[in-house]
Design an enzyme around this catalytic site. Structure first.
Site, mmCIF file in Angstrom:
data_model
loop_
_atom_site.group_PDB
_atom_site.id
_atom_site.type_symbol
_atom_site.label_atom_id
_atom_site.label_comp_id
_atom_site.label_asym_id
_atom_site.label_seq_id
_atom_site.Cartn_x
_atom_site.Cartn_y
_atom_site.Cartn_z
ATOM 1 N N ARG A 71 1.070 -0.910 0.223
ATOM 2 C CA ARG A 71 0.050 -0.127 0.419
ATOM 3 C C ARG A 71 0.819 1.823 0.025
ATOM 4 O O ARG A 71 1.743 1.265 0.534
ATOM 5 C CB ARG A 71 -1.271 0.108 1.079
ATOM 6 C CG ARG A 71 -0.458 0.030 2.752
ATOM 7 C CD ARG A 71 -1.257 0.779 4.366
ATOM 8 N NE ARG A 71 -0.562 0.222 4.502
ATOM 9 C CZ ARG A 71 0.127 1.242 5.204
ATOM 10 N NH1 ARG A 71 0.774 2.179 5.094
ATOM 11 N NH2 ARG A 71 1.032 1.127 7.152
ATOM 12 N N GLY A 72 0.099 2.241 -0.085
ATOM 13 C CA GLY A 72 1.095 3.649 -0.645
ATOM 14 C C GLY A 72 0.839 4.162 1.366
ATOM 15 O O GLY A 72 0.912 3.415 2.057
ATOM 16 N N ALA A 105 -6.932 6.988 9.221
ATOM 17 C CA ALA A 105 -5.628 6.322 8.214
ATOM 18 C C ALA A 105 -5.669 5.988 7.237
ATOM 19 O O ALA A 105 -7.175 5.394 6.983
ATOM 20 C CB ALA A 105 -4.253 5.842 9.049
ATOM 21 N N CYS A 144 2.354 7.587 10.699
ATOM 22 C CA CYS A 144 2.185 8.129 8.708
ATOM 23 C C CYS A 144 3.560 8.619 8.550
ATOM 24 O O CYS A 144 3.497 9.638 7.180
ATOM 25 C CB CYS A 144 0.763 8.934 8.442
ATOM 26 S SG CYS A 144 -0.322 7.669 8.708
#
Length: 225
Positions: A66-67, A155, A186
Site C-alpha cells: 500500500r501507499g 488513517a 504515517c
C-alpha cells in the site's frame, strides 16, 4: 456493494485474501467492503522508511504494497477494506481518496465531531481541545507546525491494481494509543493520534463499523439505468 463483517482477524491472512480477491475478480465481480479489527500490528507502506519505525517491541511489523508510511492497527479500531472497481465507478484515485475521507467526515459528524482534512497529509484529523468546533484550518506555512492543535483519528493507505482497490482505511474508536508512540505515525514525527473515546465520544465497535459501512456504501453506490 456487498458488506462483510469479519470480526477480529489476523492481519496477514486478511491481506492475502484481499490480494487473491483482487487478482481473481473480473468486470462483473460485485464490489465488496470488508470490516474488521486486527490484533496489534504495525504495517509498513511500500515506500516506508525504516527510521519511522522507532521501537516496535513485541508488536509484529508487516511490509505491504500500500501507499504511505508506517501505521498501527489494534483492538478498538474499525478497519475497512473497500474492494472497488474504479473503472466501473468512473473515477480515478484522487476522487476515490476524497470519497473515503468524506465518508469518515460524515461518520464523525454523526457523533458531533468535526473531521478535518490536512493538505498533502491523507487521513482525517480532529481538534482534541474542541472536537465539535467548526473553525477552518488556518494552514500554517511552517511545515513543522502543520498539525498544531490537531490529532489524527483516521488513517488511509490504498493500493490499486488493474483499476481495482484494496487496503483501505482505519478509524480509531476506543483504543490503547500507546503503540502509536513507538512509530512516527504515517511518517510524521510527533504527530498526535487520538480515538473517539479520548475526545469524549463513547460508542461500541459494531455501531461505529455500521455507520462507516453505511457512509462508504453511499459514496460508492452505482446507479443503474
Amino acid at each position: 456493494m456487498i458488506v462483510k463483517s469479519l470480526g477480529r482477524v489476523e492481519y496477514l491472512p486478511t491481506l492475502e485474501a484481499m490480494r487473491a480477491f483482487t487478482a481473481a475478480r473480473h468486470a462483473d465481480t460485485p464490489d465488496e467492503l470488508w470490516l474488521c479489527e486486527h490484533p496489534p500490528t504495525f504495517t509498513q507502506g511500500i515506500a516506508g522508511k525504516p527510521e519511522h519505525l522507532l521501537l516496535p517491541g513485541d508488536i509484529p511489523v508487516v511490509p505491504t504494497e500500500r501507499g504511505g508510511q508506517v501505521t498501527y492497527h489494534g483492538p478498538g479500531q474499525v478497519t475497512a477494506y473497500p474492494l472497488i472497481d474504479l473503472r466501473r465507478q468512473g473515477i480515478f484515485v484522487k476522487e476515490y481518496v476524497f470519497r473515503l475521507e468524506t465518508a469518515l467526515i460524515q461518520v464523525l459528524d454523526s457523533y458531533g465531531v468535526t473531521g478535518l482534512r490536512v493538505a498533502s497529509a491523507p487521513g482525517i484529523y480532529v481538534r482534541p481541545a474542541d472536537p465539535g468546533g467548526h473553525a477552518a484550518l488556518t494552514g500554517p506555512t511552517d511545515p513543522n507546525r502543520l498539525f498544531d492543535g490537531l490529532a489524527k483519528i483516521a488513517a488511509l493507505g490504498i493500493k490499486v491494481s488493474r483499476h481495482c482497490t484494496y487496503h483501505g482505511l482505519a478509524l480509531n474508536v476506543a483504543m490503547d494509543l500507546e503503540p502509536f508512540q513507538r512509530i512516527n505515525p504515517c511518517g510524521y514525527q510527533g504527530l498526535e493520534t487520538t480515538s473517539l473515546d479520548k475526545i469524549g465520544v463513547f460508542t461500541d465497535w459494531p455501531t461505529a463499523a455500521g455507520r462507516l459501512a453505511e457512509r462508504l456504501s453511499a459514496q460508492f453506490e452505482v446507479s443503474t439505468p
